[in-house]
Scaffold this motif. Structure first.
Motif, short mmCIF file in Angstrom:
data_model
loop_
_atom_site.label_atom_id
_atom_site.label_comp_id
_atom_site.label_asym_id
_atom_site.label_seq_id
_atom_site.Cartn_x
_atom_site.Cartn_y
_atom_site.Cartn_z
N ASP A 17 -4.84 1.21 1.28
CA ASP A 17 -5.20 2.47 0.10
C ASP A 17 -3.97 2.96 -0.15
N GLN A 18 -2.92 3.25 1.07
CA GLN A 18 -1.67 3.78 0.45
C GLN A 18 -0.70 2.97 -0.24
N LEU A 19 -0.80 1.55 0.10
CA LEU A 19 0.00 0.67 -0.92
C LEU A 19 -0.44 0.59 -2.34
N ALA A 20 -1.62 0.57 -2.57
CA ALA A 20 -2.21 0.63 -3.87
C ALA A 20 -1.66 1.90 -4.54
N VAL A 21 -1.52 3.03 -3.98
CA VAL A 21 -0.79 4.30 -4.54
C VAL A 21 0.56 4.09 -4.56
N ALA A 22 1.28 3.68 -3.69
CA ALA A 22 2.68 3.17 -3.67
C ALA A 22 2.93 2.19 -5.01
N LYS A 23 2.49 1.12 -5.22
CA LYS A 23 2.56 0.30 -6.16
C LYS A 23 2.33 0.89 -7.48
N GLY A 29 6.61 4.54 -12.65
CA GLY A 29 7.90 5.34 -12.76
C GLY A 29 8.19 6.51 -12.20
N PHE A 30 7.16 6.96 -11.06
CA PHE A 30 7.22 7.96 -10.26
C PHE A 30 8.61 7.61 -9.41
N ASP A 31 9.33 8.89 -9.01
CA ASP A 31 10.83 8.96 -8.52
C ASP A 31 10.37 8.33 -6.81
N ALA A 32 9.38 8.72 -6.14
CA ALA A 32 9.22 8.58 -4.66
C ALA A 32 7.87 8.60 -4.66
N LEU A 33 7.53 8.07 -3.26
CA LEU A 33 6.29 8.03 -2.58
C LEU A 33 6.47 8.63 -1.14
N PHE A 34 6.01 9.90 -0.63
CA PHE A 34 6.26 10.41 0.30
C PHE A 34 4.73 10.45 1.08
N ARG A 35 4.82 10.41 2.47
CA ARG A 35 3.64 10.69 3.03
C ARG A 35 3.79 11.62 4.13
N SER A 36 2.78 12.41 4.83
CA SER A 36 2.55 13.10 5.75
C SER A 36 2.87 12.57 7.02
#
Length: 311
Positions: A17-23, A29-36
């Motif tokens: 799930d997280q990988l799908a959002v990251a890709k 073109g978003f700058d970064a992917l952060f998580r809690s």
């Protein structure tokens, strides 16, 4: 203004799930992917299934499964890990990513998640902050020690014998360090001493502006000359029309009026206006808390109709 996607995987998400959002975030073109960095879900409207994922194991995977987007935590809990091994972990993930890691670091606060997984939780806030401050000294000290030299530390809570201070992160002298929160005294002081970025999470525009000013004052008082970036985190609930906003609010167990008051909710134009107000207060980056990871169209809407208006 840079927009960054911020996930809360403890609410219920697999690595996939997280990988799908990251890709998707990278492609859009978003700058970064952060998580809690949490081990227990929050709120009665979610089950937390299939269970938590570890923040730094997740980021190690994303480091190899993405190529451009920056990766980080809001915020790694100091109570979860010893400072020496944590410095090794973050340095390794930074190298695995090709130098794309940012290290958000906090004192830890959610007592219940410590209890259910057997993690010691100092009872007093003062002790947690004392330990957190020592950890900041140690982690940044290990990274900053020149190769070939040694590092030693003598604190009240942590003592490191003289050692080689390895491995080094790919980014020199270290990955960017983020410190966040709205504490009136120690947080601004620690940010001025250690942070490259100061973040205010889920606060009103007025409270965010006041927190920025306290940290600016601490930076001035410290005599620091290095630049400080300022950022804010807000929950995201955008829609092309009111019906779409309402559907997205329902999916995350929130009400639209409350989200409009306490987050980034509404049409793309409303989001542009709201983000602009944070920009006027000094925010250079906005972390968009995405609570429904299956809704990748949400990201596409922001990328196509909000981002172009911020340029």
């Amino acid at each position: 203004m840079r927009l960054r996607i911020f996930l809360e995987p403890q609410q219920g998400a697999t690595y996939e799930d997280q990988l799908a959002v990251a890709k998707a975030a990278e492609d859009l073109g978003f700058d970064a992917l952060f998580r809690s960095d949490h081990y227990l879900h929050m709120g009665d409207h979610v089950s937390g299934l299939p269970g938590p994922t570890d923040a730094w194991i997740t980021l190690a995977g994303l480091a190899r499964d993405t190529s451009r987007i920056r990766l980080g935590t809001l915020m790694t809990a100091a109570t979860f890990r010893y400072p020496g091994p944590l410095a090794i972990t973050v340095a390794q993930v930074d190298r695995m990513s090709g130098g794309r890691v940012e290290f958000g670091f906090g004192a830890g606060w959610f007592e219940e998640e410590h209890a259910v997984y057997g993690i010691p939780f100092p009872a007093s806030g003062r002790e947690r902050f004392d330990r957190y401050e020592e950890q900041l000294d140690i982690i940044t000290g290990l990274w900053s020690t020149p190769a070939g030299e040694s590092f030693r530390y003598e604190g009240k809570h942590y003592r490191l014998a003289e050692g080689p201070a390895l491995p080094k992160p790919q980014q020199g002298p270290r990955p960017p360090v983020l410190i966040g929160g709205t504490g009136p005294k120690r947080t601004p002081r620690l940010a001025a001493k250690h942070a490259d970025e100061y973040n205010v999470p889920f606060s009103s525009l007025e409270d965010t502006s006041a927190a920025f000013e306290r940290t600016r004052a601490a930076v001035r008082a410290s005599g620091r000359t290095a630049p400080m970036a300022y950022s804010a985190a807000q929950v995201l609930c955008a829609g092309r029309d009111e019906a779409e906003v309402a559907r997205r609010a329902e999916r995350i167990g929130r009400e639209v009026p409350e989200l409009r008051e306490n987050g980034l909710a509404g049409s793309p134009d409303e989001l542009v206006d709201r983000i602009g107000r944070f920009g006027e207060a000094g925010a250079e980056r906005m972390y968009l808390q995405v609570l429904d990871m299956a809704d990748l169209d949400h990201l596409e809407l922001v990328a196509s109709q909000v981002v172009p208006q911020l340029d």
